[in-house]
Design a protein around this motif. Structure first.
Motif, PDB file in Angstrom:
ATOM      1  N   TYR A 130      -4.873   9.425  -2.396  1.00  0.00           N
ATOM      2  CA  TYR A 130      -5.446   8.465  -2.178  1.00  0.00           C
ATOM      3  C   TYR A 130      -4.527   7.218  -2.154  1.00  0.00           C
ATOM      4  N   THR A 131      -5.056   6.420  -1.675  1.00  0.00           N
ATOM      5  CA  THR A 131      -4.304   4.933  -1.360  1.00  0.00           C
ATOM      6  C   THR A 131      -4.032   4.205  -2.362  1.00  0.00           C
ATOM      7  N   VAL A 132      -3.098   3.525  -3.020  1.00  0.00           N
ATOM      8  CA  VAL A 132      -3.143   2.463  -4.064  1.00  0.00           C
ATOM      9  C   VAL A 132      -2.464   1.101  -3.484  1.00  0.00           C
ATOM     10  N   LYS A 133      -3.235   0.013  -3.544  1.00  0.00           N
ATOM     11  CA  LYS A 133      -2.947  -1.240  -3.258  1.00  0.00           C
ATOM     12  C   LYS A 133      -2.497  -2.000  -4.379  1.00  0.00           C
ATOM     13  N   THR A 134      -1.381  -2.552  -4.357  1.00  0.00           N
ATOM     14  CA  THR A 134      -0.787  -3.303  -5.425  1.00  0.00           C
ATOM     15  C   THR A 134      -0.459  -4.774  -5.171  1.00  0.00           C
ATOM     16  N   HIS A 135      -0.886  -5.673  -5.936  1.00  0.00           N
ATOM     17  CA  HIS A 135      -0.883  -7.240  -5.761  1.00  0.00           C
ATOM     18  C   HIS A 135      -0.010  -7.696  -6.934  1.00  0.00           C
ATOM     19  N   ILE A 136       1.018  -8.299  -6.559  1.00  0.00           N
ATOM     20  CA  ILE A 136       1.822  -8.685  -7.994  1.00  0.00           C
ATOM     21  C   ILE A 136       1.721 -10.166  -7.762  1.00  0.00           C
ATOM     22  N   LEU A 137       1.182 -10.604  -9.013  1.00  0.00           N
ATOM     23  CA  LEU A 137       1.104 -11.839  -9.258  1.00  0.00           C
ATOM     24  C   LEU A 137       2.063 -12.683  -9.782  1.00  0.00           C
ATOM     25  N   GLY A 138       2.634 -13.894  -9.193  1.00  0.00           N
ATOM     26  CA  GLY A 138       3.684 -14.768  -9.670  1.00  0.00           C
ATOM     27  C   GLY A 138       4.920 -14.369  -9.365  1.00  0.00           C
ATOM     28  N   SER A 139       5.480 -13.012  -8.813  1.00  0.00           N
ATOM     29  CA  SER A 139       6.459 -12.797  -8.593  1.00  0.00           C
ATOM     30  C   SER A 139       6.252 -12.004  -7.159  1.00  0.00           C
ATOM     31  N   ALA A 140       7.535 -12.002  -6.189  1.00  0.00           N
ATOM     32  CA  ALA A 140       7.389 -11.424  -5.144  1.00  0.00           C
ATOM     33  C   ALA A 140       8.837 -10.644  -5.102  1.00  0.00           C
ATOM     34  N   PRO A 141       8.900  -9.263  -5.389  1.00  0.00           N
ATOM     35  CA  PRO A 141      10.038  -8.670  -5.351  1.00  0.00           C
ATOM     36  C   PRO A 141      10.500  -8.548  -3.872  1.00  0.00           C
ATOM     37  N   ALA A 142      11.549  -8.365  -3.402  1.00  0.00           N
ATOM     38  CA  ALA A 142      12.104  -7.976  -2.079  1.00  0.00           C
ATOM     39  C   ALA A 142      12.886  -6.581  -2.103  1.00  0.00           C
TER      40      ALA A 142
ATOM     41  N   GLU B 194       0.879  -1.110   0.081  1.00  0.00           N
ATOM     42  CA  GLU B 194       0.225  -0.013   0.014  1.00  0.00           C
ATOM     43  C   GLU B 194       0.760   1.194  -0.022  1.00  0.00           C
ATOM     44  N   ARG B 195       0.315   2.088  -0.846  1.00  0.00           N
ATOM     45  CA  ARG B 195       1.224   3.438  -0.764  1.00  0.00           C
ATOM     46  C   ARG B 195       0.225   4.554  -1.072  1.00  0.00           C
ATOM     47  N   THR B 196       0.593   5.649  -0.481  1.00  0.00           N
ATOM     48  CA  THR B 196      -0.372   6.959  -0.693  1.00  0.00           C
ATOM     49  C   THR B 196       0.259   7.926  -1.656  1.00  0.00           C
ATOM     50  N   GLU B 197      -0.722   8.082  -2.717  1.00  0.00           N
ATOM     51  CA  GLU B 197      -0.363   9.265  -3.958  1.00  0.00           C
ATOM     52  C   GLU B 197      -1.066  10.372  -3.899  1.00  0.00           C
ATOM     53  N   MET B 198      -0.851  11.334  -4.583  1.00  0.00           N
ATOM     54  CA  MET B 198      -1.614  12.658  -4.523  1.00  0.00           C
ATOM     55  C   MET B 198      -2.304  12.712  -6.073  1.00  0.00           C
ATOM     56  N   MET B 199      -3.323  13.268  -6.066  1.00  0.00           N
ATOM     57  CA  MET B 199      -3.997  13.548  -7.436  1.00  0.00           C
ATOM     58  C   MET B 199      -3.404  14.931  -7.630  1.00  0.00           C
ATOM     59  N   SER B 200      -3.827  15.311  -8.803  1.00  0.00           N
ATOM     60  CA  SER B 200      -3.139  16.752  -9.480  1.00  0.00           C
ATOM     61  C   SER B 200      -3.887  18.073  -8.693  1.00  0.00           C
ATOM     62  N   ASP B 201      -5.181  17.543  -7.837  1.00  0.00           N
ATOM     63  CA  ASP B 201      -5.511  18.811  -6.922  1.00  0.00           C
ATOM     64  C   ASP B 201      -5.153  18.847  -5.739  1.00  0.00           C
ATOM     65  N   GLY B 202      -3.921  17.704  -5.284  1.00  0.00           N
ATOM     66  CA  GLY B 202      -3.678  17.613  -3.872  1.00  0.00           C
ATOM     67  C   GLY B 202      -4.294  16.803  -3.116  1.00  0.00           C
ATOM     68  N   THR B 203      -5.453  15.944  -3.649  1.00  0.00           N
ATOM     69  CA  THR B 203      -5.971  14.856  -2.718  1.00  0.00           C
ATOM     70  C   THR B 203      -5.286  13.574  -2.810  1.00  0.00           C
TER      71      THR B 203
END
Length: 86
Positions: A67-79, A56-65
């Motif tokens: 939002y949280t992004v949740k990333t699922h990576i299938l088939g690989s697990a980067p460390a 999970e990471r928090t990013e900003m929209m162009s207006d400064g709002t």
């Protein structure tokens, strides 16, 4: 434990589910009929979380709002290495 030999250990997990273990990878070889706890291997990242845990990471929209992004990576697990970013 359903069966134990020098080649494999068969453990009944559920009425229709079994696990087969390599006796060379267990700490002690149990006798038939013994109740055991099976802890499956789970790959982990350097921060201690399981490798299949969504990131999970928090990013900003162009207006400064934010939002949280949740990333699922299938088939690989980067460390990610626990070192500071250059």
């Amino acid at each position: 434990v359903v069966a134990a030999s020098e080649d494999a250990i068969v453990i009944k997990l559920k009425p229709s589910e079994f696990a087969v273990l390599d006796p060379n990878l267990v700490t002690t070889v149990p006798c038939e009929g013994t109740k055991v706890h099976v802890q499956p291997y789970a790959r982990r990242r350097f921060d201690g979380l399981r490798a299949d845990t969504p990131e999970e990471r928090t990013e900003m929209m162009s207006d400064g709002t934010p939002y949280t992004v949740k990333t699922h990576i299938l088939g690989s697990a980067p460390a990610k290495l626990p070192i500071p970013e250059p």
